[in-house]
Design an enzyme around this catalytic site. Sequence first.
Site, PDB file in Angstrom:
ATOM      1  N   ASP A  77     115.625 -42.543  30.149  1.00 25.12           N
ATOM      2  CA  ASP A  77     115.091 -42.708  28.790  1.00 25.12           C
ATOM      3  C   ASP A  77     114.532 -41.372  28.305  1.00 25.12           C
ATOM      4  O   ASP A  77     113.431 -41.296  27.759  1.00 25.12           O
ATOM      5  CB  ASP A  77     114.012 -43.789  28.764  1.00 25.12           C
ATOM      6  CG  ASP A  77     113.657 -44.215  27.332  1.00 25.12           C
ATOM      7  OD1 ASP A  77     114.476 -43.961  26.416  1.00 25.12           O
ATOM      8  OD2 ASP A  77     112.578 -44.799  27.130  1.00 25.12           O
ATOM      9  N   VAL A 125      95.264 -43.298  21.241  1.00 26.17           N
ATOM     10  CA  VAL A 125      96.016 -42.142  20.741  1.00 26.17           C
ATOM     11  C   VAL A 125      97.491 -42.457  20.523  1.00 26.17           C
ATOM     12  O   VAL A 125      98.229 -41.624  19.987  1.00 26.17           O
ATOM     13  CB  VAL A 125      95.883 -40.941  21.704  1.00 26.17           C
ATOM     14  CG1 VAL A 125      94.450 -40.445  21.752  1.00 26.17           C
ATOM     15  CG2 VAL A 125      96.369 -41.296  23.109  1.00 26.17           C
ATOM     16  N   GLY A 145     103.106 -50.824  25.425  1.00 30.66           N
ATOM     17  CA  GLY A 145     101.668 -51.028  25.374  1.00 30.66           C
ATOM     18  C   GLY A 145     100.978 -49.958  24.550  1.00 30.66           C
ATOM     19  O   GLY A 145     101.514 -49.498  23.536  1.00 30.66           O
ATOM     20  N   GLU A 146      99.802 -49.535  25.000  1.00 29.20           N
ATOM     21  CA  GLU A 146      98.995 -48.560  24.262  1.00 29.20           C
ATOM     22  C   GLU A 146      98.612 -47.388  25.171  1.00 29.20           C
ATOM     23  O   GLU A 146      98.559 -47.529  26.389  1.00 29.20           O
ATOM     24  CB  GLU A 146      97.722 -49.223  23.738  1.00 29.20           C
ATOM     25  CG  GLU A 146      97.968 -50.406  22.823  1.00 29.20           C
ATOM     26  CD  GLU A 146      96.697 -51.170  22.509  1.00 29.20           C
ATOM     27  OE1 GLU A 146      96.730 -51.996  21.586  1.00 29.20           O
ATOM     28  OE2 GLU A 146      95.672 -50.946  23.204  1.00 29.20           O
TER      29      GLU A 146
END
Length: 532
Positions: A362, A240, A246-247
């Site tokens: 962040d 998604v 990363g993923e």
Amino acid sequence: MPQLYIYIRLLGAYLFIISRVQGQNLDSMLHGTGMKSDSDQKKSENGVTLAPEDTLPFLKCYCSGHCPDDAINNTCITNGHCFAIIEEDDQGETTLASGCMKYEGSDFQCKDSPKAQLRRTIECCRTNLCNQYLQPTLPPVVIGPFFDGSIRWLVLLISMAVCIIAMIIFSSCFCYKHYCKSISSRRRYNRDLEQDEAFIPVGESLKDLIDQSQSSGSGSGLPLLVQRTIAKQIQMVRQVGKGRYGEVWMGKWRGEKVAVKVFFTTEEASWFRETEIYQTVLMRHENILGFIAADIKGTGSWTQLYLITDYHENGSLYDFLKCATLDTRALLKLAYSAACGLCHLHTEIYGTQGKPAIAHRDLKSKNILIKKNGSCCIADLGLAVKFNSDTNEVDVPLNTRVGTKRYMAPEVLDESLNKNHFQPYIMADIYSFGLIIWEMARRCITGGIVEEYQLPYYNMVPSDPSYEDMREVVCVKRLRPIVSNRWNSDECLRAVLKLMSECWAHNPASRLTALRIKKTLAKMVESQDVKI
């Protein structure tokens, strides 16, 4: 009558000379005697000078294999050279011969070069019977360049073939070993999975497990064994999202949807830090992304760093604002819930099982997720900083990642932030939060008017700004995102504008605290009768 007799004698002599010249064959160069008639050996009576060969002395040569027809006792006479020659035929047999060589072309013949295919050597001399003692030898066998090159190519090809065969054998052994290891790991994994199924009773949901850990545990999350069990039983469904770390995958555990953040192996420091922050005591909050489990999966050849959290199908605030508009109630609900999450992060909870103050570092719309009920939760704590008030120590993560330049506070861009104190990190978060509120307010409809979604400073810096780009706009020119005139005509947006302006003030000391923002938004929520 005497004159006729003389003419006949001269004609006969002439015919004799002609017949001798025409009777010489092609080999006369080697075995011809070179003899001339008496009339040829003398000067003409008319005083005409003869050719040089006519003045040379005649030699007696030894002949064998090349003897002329008039040879006597294996000797012949010539005005050229005596020679001896050794030759090798096609079958490799050698023949030694000697004889007389005529004067014409003798210099060329004595310097004769052997052919490439047939070897031979000829030696010449100019004294009587001198060739009887000549012993010519065959030249050495010389390997031609083509043959030599062919040998080299053959050796090279054989070497390459041996190397390729060795590589194939080595690769086959390696693959077979890896395959056996993979089969063994898969069997062990399936065996462990069967054991783990028995460890977590059937029918237990994630909410049940988390509630149990909150009530009976330390408040730092599920036990590690439970986390590892859940991580093993996750079924990946589809990807998604993808980022620099990363993923993100949507997975399922016993039918429940979960989000699985798979870190690159180079981002192990971020994975470790985020896992550490999520497992901080009393960290769980409805406006902080719900942590479920973390684990390192893999074998010797590959490693996957898993971070498993609640799954929110609406995605990030960034994705949500691009395709949806807000009314004032939705705006206030988003802003207030995000402020609640940020306030919980920034607040230190005292006690034996207390919580340290945490700065996000962040904060941006991509790191805030939208829940089903329309509220927000803060995610991605890989850069978070912790503060221990007992030791007055700032715990900064040891990784190479930095925040997003577009959302960086002025003191971060010009490197004036004091890294030895915790409060500057808190104030930098507040600046970023002000930009996020600006993104929300642009998508709020008032009087049927709404602006399209844009990132902060979209019209002042490139799509991927550098530090210099942001420093010039934020620090040097002290510009802030543009505000539409319609905001001043709406009571709610006017209050939101005042709030965000106090968040992104250039001086960190002038900015609001997260608690103050939360209380201000709470009053606005109450005045608008927003159900949180």
